[in-house]
Scaffold this motif. Structure first.
Motif, short mmCIF file in Angstrom:
data_model
loop_
_atom_site.label_atom_id
_atom_site.label_comp_id
_atom_site.label_asym_id
_atom_site.label_seq_id
_atom_site.Cartn_x
_atom_site.Cartn_y
_atom_site.Cartn_z
N ALA A 20 -17.00 22.74 3.44
CA ALA A 20 -15.79 22.43 2.59
C ALA A 20 -14.55 22.84 3.29
N GLU A 21 -14.50 23.93 3.89
CA GLU A 21 -13.32 24.37 4.80
C GLU A 21 -12.86 23.38 5.81
N SER A 22 -13.85 22.70 6.45
CA SER A 22 -13.61 21.64 7.38
C SER A 22 -13.03 20.38 6.76
N LYS A 23 -13.55 20.11 5.52
CA LYS A 23 -13.39 18.77 4.67
C LYS A 23 -11.85 18.81 4.13
N LEU A 24 -11.39 20.09 3.70
CA LEU A 24 -10.13 20.14 2.90
C LEU A 24 -9.02 19.41 3.98
N PRO A 25 -8.90 20.02 5.14
CA PRO A 25 -7.85 19.52 6.03
C PRO A 25 -7.83 17.72 6.12
N LYS A 26 -9.05 17.29 6.26
CA LYS A 26 -9.21 16.06 6.42
C LYS A 26 -8.90 15.22 5.19
N VAL A 27 -9.14 15.93 4.03
CA VAL A 27 -8.88 15.18 2.84
C VAL A 27 -6.97 15.32 2.51
N GLU A 28 -6.69 16.34 3.08
CA GLU A 28 -5.33 16.62 2.93
C GLU A 28 -4.39 15.36 3.96
N SER A 29 -5.06 15.30 5.03
CA SER A 29 -4.45 14.46 6.01
C SER A 29 -4.68 13.03 5.44
N SER A 30 -5.91 12.72 4.89
CA SER A 30 -5.83 11.40 4.56
C SER A 30 -4.92 11.25 3.13
N LEU A 31 -4.82 12.14 2.43
CA LEU A 31 -4.07 12.05 1.02
C LEU A 31 -2.48 11.65 1.58
N ALA A 32 -2.05 12.50 2.74
CA ALA A 32 -0.71 12.36 3.06
C ALA A 32 -0.47 10.99 3.76
N LYS A 37 1.39 4.26 0.51
CA LYS A 37 1.95 3.72 -0.88
C LYS A 37 3.70 3.72 -0.80
N ALA A 38 4.26 4.91 -0.27
CA ALA A 38 5.90 4.89 -0.14
C ALA A 38 6.39 3.73 0.59
N GLN A 39 5.53 3.11 1.58
CA GLN A 39 6.01 2.10 2.50
C GLN A 39 5.69 0.97 1.86
N LEU A 40 4.62 0.66 1.21
CA LEU A 40 4.36 -0.59 0.28
C LEU A 40 5.29 -0.64 -0.81
N GLU A 41 5.89 0.49 -1.52
CA GLU A 41 6.69 0.28 -2.54
C GLU A 41 8.04 -0.08 -1.91
N LYS A 42 8.47 0.61 -0.82
CA LYS A 42 9.68 -0.05 -0.38
C LYS A 42 9.69 -1.29 0.26
N ASP A 43 8.60 -1.83 0.76
CA ASP A 43 8.38 -3.33 1.30
C ASP A 43 8.57 -4.40 0.09
N LEU A 44 7.80 -3.87 -1.03
CA LEU A 44 8.07 -4.63 -2.42
C LEU A 44 9.39 -4.60 -2.95
N ALA A 45 9.97 -3.54 -2.87
CA ALA A 45 11.66 -3.47 -3.23
C ALA A 45 12.50 -4.51 -2.31
N GLU A 46 11.99 -4.55 -0.86
CA GLU A 46 12.89 -5.38 0.09
C GLU A 46 12.28 -6.89 -0.33
N LEU A 47 11.09 -6.96 -0.50
CA LEU A 47 10.60 -8.46 -0.86
C LEU A 47 11.28 -9.08 -1.96
N LYS A 48 11.46 -8.32 -3.03
CA LYS A 48 12.13 -8.60 -4.37
C LYS A 48 13.64 -8.96 -4.13
N ALA A 49 14.27 -7.96 -3.30
CA ALA A 49 15.55 -8.33 -3.16
C ALA A 49 15.65 -9.72 -2.32
N SER A 50 14.90 -10.04 -1.34
CA SER A 50 14.89 -11.03 -0.59
C SER A 50 14.70 -12.22 -1.48
#
Length: 686
Positions: free
Chosen positions: A99-111, A117-130
């Motif tokens: 569990a202790e070795s799994k938590l950092p991996k999950v946190e890294s994957s979550l980040a 997701k943030a980049q996709l939302e930014k790309d979507l905003a740019e595409l809609k503006a374009s």
């Protein structure tokens, strides 16, 4: 022997009795042995005559065997417990490490997932503006192209008409039919007059051509110069027409290339938006699952660490307890063995034969027998704990000192029963509270599942309604654009017809005024001067010739007929002027109606476009919300299942106690009452 270990909710490590409990058991066993010995002696006619020491030794030997058997039994329990500690600690440590070795991996994957997701939302905003920019560019380019096309159509039509008129005039002059051309080609004459008025040329050339057009059939001089000027004008107009045609073709190609590029860009943006929206939704679900996984892992890790600490503590102390118990048991066995050795000595046996039984002891037993029977009668009225049997057996022992021990046992038994009742009461309250709490949680989760299901059904209905409204708005915008385009085309055609009609009416009016002036010049010189002044002819009226000689009568003009014709011409001119005025009014009204239609259509299109954009945005938000609700419904269903399992465990743990609580309480109260009565009897005996 290895033992499979599974982590329970609550671990009770009470496999081996405590030293105090063991000492109490030893005392009860000793009382039991003594009571059995006295009972056996009561049935013999010579109660203490036969060697009582031998019976005591036999009882001590039986006690020795029992202690040894208990030691072997506790040895097995201790070995099982230590095996449990060994395997359980190892498994728990492995689980904690995982569990202790799994938590950092999950946190890294979550980040990483949140960053994606943030980049996709930014790309979507740019595409809609374009996409919006591309649509605006297409709309602006289309509007400019329509204006340019309209301007080209008007300019090219005017130049084509002018070129045709110039070609006719040049051909007529070169063929020597200038007079006939001036009299018959009224429409071409009007076009030529407009050309001369608007052309960029020398004043002398303009006056020369104007004079030419104002003359009748007899005008011949300077026709060569006129042809030259007209040919030069024709060449210039043909060159201009060719240039604007090439420019229009280039503008059309550029417009088509721009539209194709923007439409390609829109298609690419649309595909990219759909792809990124789908990926954003998938990443969002991954984030929710990773958060839940991380939360579950963290909770499990905390529980495992707490359980490991408790297990390490219990395993560490249990070995010390075992060593202490082994020491006490060894001392007990040593004491029993030495006692047997002392009692089995031959000299001691001879001495006991001479001294036992004691008459004083027999007298005491006889006087206390009645008290014992009364105490036993009080205990027999109750069916409860089998420990009452031990007390009853202890009462069979001989000697008054037995009462003190029995009273102590009764006090301990009463305290134990009261403590058990307190524990049952606490357990009952705990069970009722936990069951009520868990049932409330289960009902709340089930209501939440129902609410989520209803919300999804309503959301799907709303989504379908939004889809229909979006389709209706899109169709309405397309239909409105088509109507605007048709209205624009009709307005262009009406304007072109109006200009052509105005040019024809203007030319007809000038021709009528020219013809009227020419006729009036002969029959009514004053009217002719006014008429020529109106159309721009600068000739002086001449006086009528003198009367002829008397040889014949004076020349008689057809004045009366001429006046009628002049009147008819004036009426025709008035009709043309009236038609011109009506045409201008109709054109003005039509243009105002068109401008109002375009303005209203533009406002409606902007409102419909805004509504379409809002509904598309609302549809996207609703789709995202439905995905989240489906995920939440799934999670809540799992929570309902887990809560139902917890409730099942609670019922398995608590139902027996809840169903039998009153019966156990009543039975325990009866036991306590019997014990107190027995104590009262024994205390009175003392």
């Amino acid at each position: 022997q290895d033992i499979l270990v599974s982590k329970p909710t609550e671990v009770k490590l009470s496999l081996i009795p405590t030293a105090a409990a063991m000492s109490q058991a030893r005392g009860l066993a000793l009382l039991f042995a003594l009571s059995v010995a006295s009972a056996m002696g009561a049935h013999e006619s010579t109660s203490l005559a036969a060697n009582p020491i031998r019976r005591v030794v036999t009882l001590l030997q039986n006690m020795q065997k029992k202690v040894e058997a208990e030691g072997k039994k506790e040895q097995k329990l201790f070995e099982k417990f230590m095996c449990y500690c060994k395997n359980g600690l190892g498994d728990l440590r492995q689980t904690i490490d995982a569990a202790e070795s799994k938590l950092p991996k999950v946190e890294s994957s979550l980040a990483e997932a949140e960053a994606r997701k943030a980049q996709l939302e930014k790309d979507l905003a740019e595409l809609k503006a374009s996409t919006g920019d591309a649509k605006d560019a297409i709309a602006k380019a289309t509007a400019i192209r329509e204006k340019e096309a309209a301007a080209f159509a008007k300019d090219s039509a005017d130049k084509t008409t002018n070129i045709a008129a110039l070609k006719k005039a040049i051909a007529a002059i070169e063929a020597g039919a200038a007079g006939q051309f001036l009299q018959t080609a009224s429409k071409t004459m009007a076009t030529l007059q407009n050309i001369i008025i608007n052309a960029d040329m020398r004043s002398a050339d303009r006056d020369m051509i104007t004079a030419f057009l104002s003359q009748g059939t007899g005008y011949a001089p300077q026709s060569g110069e006129i042809v030259g000027v007209l040919k030069q004008m024709l060449e210039t107009m043909e060159k201009d027409l060719n240039e604007i045609t090439l420019a229009e073709e280039g503008a059309v190609k550029n417009f088509e290339a721009l539209i194709a590029a923007k439409e390609k860009e829109l298609d690419a943006n649309t595909g990219a938006v759909e792809s990124k929206m789908e990926r954003a939704a998938e990443v969002g679900l991954e984030i929710v699952e990773m958060k839940e996984d991380m939360d579950d892992t963290a909770k499990a890790l905390a529980e495992d660490k707490k359980f490991l600490a408790e297990l390490e503590k219990d395993c560490g102390t249990k070995e010390g307890e075992w060593n202490e118990r082994c020491k006490i048991r060894a001392e007990e066995l040593l004491a029993i063995g030495e006692t047997i050795k002392i009692l089995n000595d031959d000299d001691a046996l001879d001495l006991f034969k001479k001294t036992l039984p004691s008459p004083s002891l027999l007298q005491t037993q006889t006087t206390l027998e009645d008290v014992k029977q009364r105490a036993l009668a009080a205990l027999k009225n109750t069916k409860g704990d089998n420990k009452l049997g031990f007390i009853a057996l202890a009462l069979h022992a001989k000697g008054p000192a037995t009462f003190d021990k029995v009273i102590g046992m009764i006090d301990e038994m009463v305290a134990l029963l009261q403590e058990e009742q307190v524990q049952d009461q606490k357990k009952k309250e705990y069970c009722e509270a936990e069951i009520d709490k868990t049932e409330d949680e289960k009902k709340g989760l089930e209501r939440k599942v129902d609410d989520l299901s209803k919300a999804q059904e309503e959301g799907k209905d709303t989504l379908a309604t939004l889809g229909e409204e979006i389709e209706a708005l899109s169709d309405g915008i397309k239909a409105l654009d088509k109507q605007v385009a048709e209205a624009t085309e009709n307005r262009k055609e009406e304007n072109a017809a109006y200009k052509e009609e105005m040019a024809a009416n203007g030319a007809a009016k000038k021709i009528l005024e020219l013809a009227k002036g020419r006729l009036a010049k002969f029959y009514s010189p004053k009217m002719a001067a006014a008429s020529f002044a109106t159309v721009g002819l600068h000739e002086n009226a001449s006086a009528a010739p003198p009367p002829p000689p008397e040889t014949w009568g004076a020349y008689k003009k057809q004045t009366e007929e001429a006046n009628g014709i002049l009147g008819m011409m004036q009426m025709m001119i008035s009709d043309v002027e009236k038609e011109i005025t009506e045409s201008k009014t109709e054109e003005k009204n039509a243009q105002e109606e068109y401008d109002t239609l375009i303005a209203d259509s533009g406002d409606k299109r902007r409102m419909d476009s805004q509504s379409l954009s809002d509904k598309e945005s609302a549809k996207a938000d609703l789709e995202k919300s439905l995905q989240q609700m489906a995920k939440e419904e799934k999670t809540t269903k799992f929570e309902v299942m887990a809560t139902a399992e917890t409730l099942k465990d609670l019922h398995m743990e608590c139902d027996w106690l809840l169903n039998n609580f009153e019966a156990r309480k009543e039975a325990r109260a009866g036991e306590i009452d019997a014990l107190k009565k027995a104590k009262a009897v024994l205390s009175g005996a003392e």
